[in-house]
Design an enzyme around this catalytic site. Structure first.
Site: not given
Length: 328
Positions: A194, A204, A237, A252, A278
């Site tokens: 991410k 947000r 990760e 992401k 988004s």
């Protein structure tokens, strides 16, 4: 010329025979923004066509999605300010509308797949994914809260827990907590890569979850989300999350990180998820509103590119529309 690649493009039927990548509603997840007011349906100006919904409207939305073959949903809570505090205690509260909504959805539609959001920021007065102590995000203190949040979400009926926080060690910690509570069949979709991206703005706005600009508190998430310049770090990760028991590895955002999706797909046998975020969707919608792009063609191409890069699961605000286009 002996070789003429155009022969394999000569008609729709021929093109279907040689198509390398298939995308259908079964690969897609529709995000849902949940509000406590049961009848709410409030538009998100920065993400046209997406709404903050109360549970009554969510049930109608899911019913509509099922009609077009879309059966997987990721839910995010828009938590009122009065329920927020420094440690996100409302996340596990008995009266939490998010948990009640999950129970209502699974009671009404037991066949759907529900994916949670496990992070502190919707519930925190600081707007961070971790606990802020003396101006720093405290990793290990946050893990205890994520464990309790994940168990509460599994108990409410979520099929997959989605830790989106990027704290070190959280997948293993959540896995142990779920298993100890008897939820051995509840899966984990880890936000493995991410990035600290500029493309989260409309999200947000929808949840009012941006980091607060407070004295001695970081105003961004760069100490835990990944640097957009890094690719090898994503492999590290993802490897850690796989070793800790993740069932899915997520990248992401998606479109600006197709190379990362491909790298994880090549490196791991686990299903790869990608979040078409988004801001990526809002840009395309804005161009389509101005007549610069054809919405259906451009959105379909964007989703196909994510699938082609190696994503098995695609979370997108275009999921329902694409499923409807495919059905038609």
């Amino acid at each position: 010329m002996l070789s003429r690649p155009r022969r394999n493009r000569s008609s729709a039927a021929v093109r279907n025979l040689v198509r390398e990548t298939e995308l259908n509603a079964g690969h897609l997840v529709q995000p849902i923004f949940l509000m406590p007011d049961a009848g709410a349906r409030l538009p998100i100006p920065s993400l046209p066509g997406t709404f903050r919904l109360g549970i009554d409207e969510v049930l109608r939305e899911i019913e509509d999605c099922l009609r077009v073959g879309l059966a997987s949903f990721m839910m995010f809570p828009a938590v009122p300010e009065e329920h927020k505090d420094k440690t996100g205690t409302y996340a596990t509260a008995e009266q939490n509308f998010y948990l009640h909504a999950a129970r209502a959805i699974k009671d009404r539609f037991p066949e759907v797949c529900l994916i949670s959001d496990a992070a502190l920021d919707p519930y925190s007065t600081d707007g961070h994914d971790g606990v802020v102590i003396d101006g720093k995000i405290h990793n290990d203190e946050t893990l205890k809260l994520l464990d309790a949040m994940s168990v509460a979400q599994a108990r409410a009926g979520f099929d997959i827990i989605g830790p989106s926080d990027m704290m070190d060690g959280r997948v293993g910690s959540i896995r142990r907590a779920l298993d100890a509570a008897g939820f051995t069949d509840t899966a984990i979709m880890s936000y493995s890569a991410k990035y600290a991206s500029a493309f989260y703005g409309p999200f947000r706005d929808a949840l009012d979850s941006a980091p607060r600009k407070l004295q001695d508190v970081p105003s961004d998430k760069k100490t835990y989300q990944m640097d957009p310049a890094n690719a090898r770090e994503a492999l590290r990760e993802a490897a850690l999350d796989a070793d800790e028991g993740a069932d899915y590895l997520m990248v992401k955002p998606a479109l600006n990180y197709l190379d990362i999706i491909y790298r994880l797909h090549e490196a791991h046998p686990l299903p790869i998820a990608a979040y078409h975020v988004s801001g990526e969707c809002a840009m395309l919608l804005a161009a389509a509103e101005r007549g610069w792009l054809d919405y259906e063609q451009a959105a379909s191409e964007a989703l196909l590119s994510i699938r082609r890069a190696g994503a098995d699961v695609i979370i997108s605000y275009f999921a329902k529309d694409f499923a409807r286009w495919q059905q038609q």
